[in-house]
Design a protein around this motif. Structure first.
Motif, PDB file in Angstrom:
ATOM      1  N   PHE B  47       4.046  -0.908 -11.609  1.00 20.92           N
ATOM      2  CA  PHE B  47       4.077  -0.143 -12.860  1.00 20.92           C
ATOM      3  C   PHE B  47       4.688   1.230 -12.605  1.00 20.92           C
ATOM      4  N   VAL B  48       5.372   1.745 -13.659  1.00 19.77           N
ATOM      5  CA  VAL B  48       5.927   3.087 -13.625  1.00 19.77           C
ATOM      6  C   VAL B  48       5.476   3.826 -14.873  1.00 19.77           C
ATOM      7  N   TYR B  49       5.018   5.049 -14.686  1.00 14.34           N
ATOM      8  CA  TYR B  49       4.694   5.926 -15.809  1.00 14.34           C
ATOM      9  C   TYR B  49       5.527   7.190 -15.672  1.00 14.34           C
ATOM     10  N   ASN B  50       6.181   7.564 -16.767  1.00 15.23           N
ATOM     11  CA  ASN B  50       6.980   8.778 -16.802  1.00 15.23           C
ATOM     12  C   ASN B  50       6.485   9.632 -17.963  1.00 15.23           C
ATOM     13  N   PHE B  51       5.979  10.827 -17.658  1.00 11.05           N
ATOM     14  CA  PHE B  51       5.370  11.669 -18.693  1.00 11.05           C
ATOM     15  C   PHE B  51       4.314  10.890 -19.475  1.00 11.05           C
ATOM     16  N   LYS B  52       3.459  10.197 -18.747  1.00  8.02           N
ATOM     17  CA  LYS B  52       2.328   9.430 -19.281  1.00  8.02           C
ATOM     18  C   LYS B  52       2.731   8.163 -20.023  1.00  8.02           C
ATOM     19  N   GLU B  53       4.007   7.907 -20.213  1.00  6.93           N
ATOM     20  CA  GLU B  53       4.427   6.710 -20.917  1.00  6.93           C
ATOM     21  C   GLU B  53       4.837   5.637 -19.907  1.00  6.93           C
ATOM     22  N   GLN B  54       4.354   4.407 -20.146  1.00  6.40           N
ATOM     23  CA  GLN B  54       4.713   3.326 -19.237  1.00  6.40           C
ATOM     24  C   GLN B  54       6.156   2.935 -19.483  1.00  6.40           C
ATOM     25  N   THR B  55       6.977   3.021 -18.463  1.00  6.21           N
ATOM     26  CA  THR B  55       8.392   2.710 -18.610  1.00  6.21           C
ATOM     27  C   THR B  55       8.786   1.413 -17.907  1.00  6.21           C
ATOM     28  N   GLU B  56       7.904   0.897 -17.080  1.00 10.27           N
ATOM     29  CA  GLU B  56       8.249  -0.340 -16.383  1.00 10.27           C
ATOM     30  C   GLU B  56       6.990  -1.135 -16.068  1.00 10.27           C
ATOM     31  N   ASN B  57       7.081  -2.426 -16.251  1.00 12.67           N
ATOM     32  CA  ASN B  57       6.012  -3.354 -15.897  1.00 12.67           C
ATOM     33  C   ASN B  57       6.711  -4.574 -15.327  1.00 12.67           C
ATOM     34  N   ASN B  58       6.677  -4.709 -14.014  1.00  6.73           N
ATOM     35  CA  ASN B  58       7.450  -5.751 -13.356  1.00  6.73           C
ATOM     36  C   ASN B  58       6.750  -7.099 -13.389  1.00  6.73           C
ATOM     37  N   SER B  59       6.538  -7.632 -14.602  1.00  2.96           N
ATOM     38  CA  SER B  59       5.952  -8.967 -14.754  1.00  2.96           C
ATOM     39  C   SER B  59       4.651  -9.107 -13.981  1.00  2.96           C
ATOM     40  N   VAL B  60       3.827  -8.085 -14.075  1.00  2.00           N
ATOM     41  CA  VAL B  60       2.551  -8.109 -13.363  1.00  2.00           C
ATOM     42  C   VAL B  60       1.527  -8.860 -14.207  1.00  2.00           C
ATOM     43  N   PRO B  61       0.708  -9.732 -13.589  1.00  2.00           N
ATOM     44  CA  PRO B  61      -0.308 -10.469 -14.358  1.00  2.00           C
ATOM     45  C   PRO B  61      -1.248  -9.528 -15.090  1.00  2.00           C
ATOM     46  N   CYS B  68      -2.840   5.676 -17.665  1.00  2.00           N
ATOM     47  CA  CYS B  68      -2.343   6.986 -17.243  1.00  2.00           C
ATOM     48  C   CYS B  68      -2.743   8.010 -18.296  1.00  2.00           C
ATOM     49  N   PRO B  69      -3.916   8.625 -18.164  1.00  2.00           N
ATOM     50  CA  PRO B  69      -4.393   9.558 -19.190  1.00  2.00           C
ATOM     51  C   PRO B  69      -3.599  10.867 -19.228  1.00  2.00           C
ATOM     52  N   ASN B  70      -3.023  11.275 -18.111  1.00  2.00           N
ATOM     53  CA  ASN B  70      -2.182  12.467 -18.064  1.00  2.00           C
ATOM     54  C   ASN B  70      -1.248  12.332 -16.870  1.00  2.00           C
ATOM     55  N   SER B  71      -0.332  13.242 -16.711  1.00  2.00           N
ATOM     56  CA  SER B  71       0.709  13.073 -15.683  1.00  2.00           C
ATOM     57  C   SER B  71       0.190  13.275 -14.270  1.00  2.00           C
ATOM     58  N   SER B  72      -1.101  13.639 -14.119  1.00  2.00           N
ATOM     59  CA  SER B  72      -1.661  13.825 -12.779  1.00  2.00           C
ATOM     60  C   SER B  72      -2.560  12.688 -12.336  1.00  2.00           C
ATOM     61  N   HIS B  73      -2.963  11.845 -13.258  1.00  2.00           N
ATOM     62  CA  HIS B  73      -3.930  10.798 -12.945  1.00  2.00           C
ATOM     63  C   HIS B  73      -3.406   9.423 -13.337  1.00  2.00           C
ATOM     64  N   LEU B  74      -3.716   8.461 -12.487  1.00  2.00           N
ATOM     65  CA  LEU B  74      -3.297   7.086 -12.731  1.00  2.00           C
ATOM     66  C   LEU B  74      -4.404   6.161 -12.251  1.00  2.00           C
ATOM     67  N   PHE B  75      -4.702   5.149 -13.053  1.00  5.25           N
ATOM     68  CA  PHE B  75      -5.722   4.177 -12.698  1.00  5.25           C
ATOM     69  C   PHE B  75      -5.101   2.786 -12.683  1.00  5.25           C
ATOM     70  N   LEU B  76      -5.723   1.913 -11.902  1.00  4.89           N
ATOM     71  CA  LEU B  76      -5.385   0.493 -11.946  1.00  4.89           C
ATOM     72  C   LEU B  76      -6.690  -0.268 -12.106  1.00  4.89           C
ATOM     73  N   HIS B  77      -6.884  -0.830 -13.299  1.00  6.56           N
ATOM     74  CA  HIS B  77      -8.100  -1.571 -13.593  1.00  6.56           C
ATOM     75  C   HIS B  77      -7.904  -3.032 -13.176  1.00  6.56           C
ATOM     76  N   LEU B  78      -8.916  -3.553 -12.488  1.00  4.43           N
ATOM     77  CA  LEU B  78      -8.826  -4.879 -11.888  1.00  4.43           C
ATOM     78  C   LEU B  78      -9.916  -5.779 -12.451  1.00  4.43           C
ATOM     79  N   HIS B  79      -9.567  -6.982 -12.870  1.00  6.96           N
ATOM     80  CA  HIS B  79     -10.586  -7.918 -13.346  1.00  6.96           C
ATOM     81  C   HIS B  79     -10.127  -9.351 -13.119  1.00  6.96           C
TER      82      HIS B  79
END
Lengths: 112, 115
Positions: B47-61, B68-79
């Motif tokens: 995944f890619v986030y640019n200025f908090k907006e997701q710009t790429e999702n490489n066919s990830v399940p 990405c709540p702000n440009s300093s923080h990024l989470f990956l939720h797993l389930h």
């Protein structure tokens, strides 16, 4: 599909010699090129980047770029045992924030 | 110590669990990334986030869900992960337009084992 190819090695070089690492890429539109070093169990760390044809030197490291041949190389002079690591080649297409495409890496071993 | 910090560093989870990986960058960058590194495979951009907006999702399940709540923080939720999702998950950041050619800087990574 962008591809970055590297010989996985291992490449064994005697201490004090020059280590030469090579990389080819498929996307002719690639604009910037990076070499990262990754020690076992650690994250990749940047060694240097290059985006103009020719050579770029930084200490014991020299990156070489030939866009016509779609070829990037990294030379390490006076190799030290601490240089033993996996070296990752990466390319970026347009220089924007779209991430880098990485090769599988070359495992380099410097023999004391 | 790098400018990109990830927690937890190690995580073991069952296939029915829900967990999250956290990343914080202190470099003032505007782009953040999740990469996956598996044995004998190249780093895979997820995944890619640019200025908090997701710009790429490489066919990830969909069992991987970024936030990405702000440009300093990024989470990956797993389930409901699968054992083949066991890997090193690397967060990274970069500054678009920088003279460094959009060099990305990695965190130390989160080692994930799915049992």
């Amino acid at each position: 599909q962008k591809e970055v190819e590297q010989n996985s090695g291992p490449l064994s070089v005697p201490e004090g010699a020059i280590a030469s690492l090579n990389c080819t890429y498929s996307d002719r539109g690639s604009q910037s090129f990076f070499w990262y070093r990754q020690y076992s169990g650690k994250s990749p760390e940047l060694i240097m980047f290059i985006y103009s044809n020719g050579d770029k030197e930084d200490g014991r490291f020299t990156a070489q770029l030939n866009k016509a041949s779609q070829y990037v190389s990294l030379l390490i002079r006076d190799s030290q045992p601490s240089d033993s690591a996996t070296y990752l080649c990466a390319v970026n297409e347009w220089g924007g924030a779209d991430g880098l495409t990485f090769g599988k890496g070359t495992h380099l071993i410097i023999q004391p | 110590e790098t400018g990109v910090t990830q927690t937890p560093r190690h995580l073991v989870m069952g296939m029915t669990n829900k967990k999250s990986l956290k990343c914080e960058q202190h470099l003032g960058h505007n782009a953040m990334y999740w990469y996956k590194q598996s044995a004998k495979k190249p780093l895979e951009l997820m995944f890619v986030y640019n200025f908090k907006e997701q710009t790429e999702n490489n066919s990830v399940p969909s069992r991987f869900s970024p936030e990405c709540p702000n440009s300093s923080h990024l989470f990956l939720h797993l389930h409901t992960l699968q054992p083949e999702d066991s890997a090193l998950y690397l967060c990274a950041s970069s500054q678009e337009g920088a003279s460094s050619g959009n060099t990305i800087y990695f965190g130390e990574g989160s080692w994930l084992t799915v049992v």
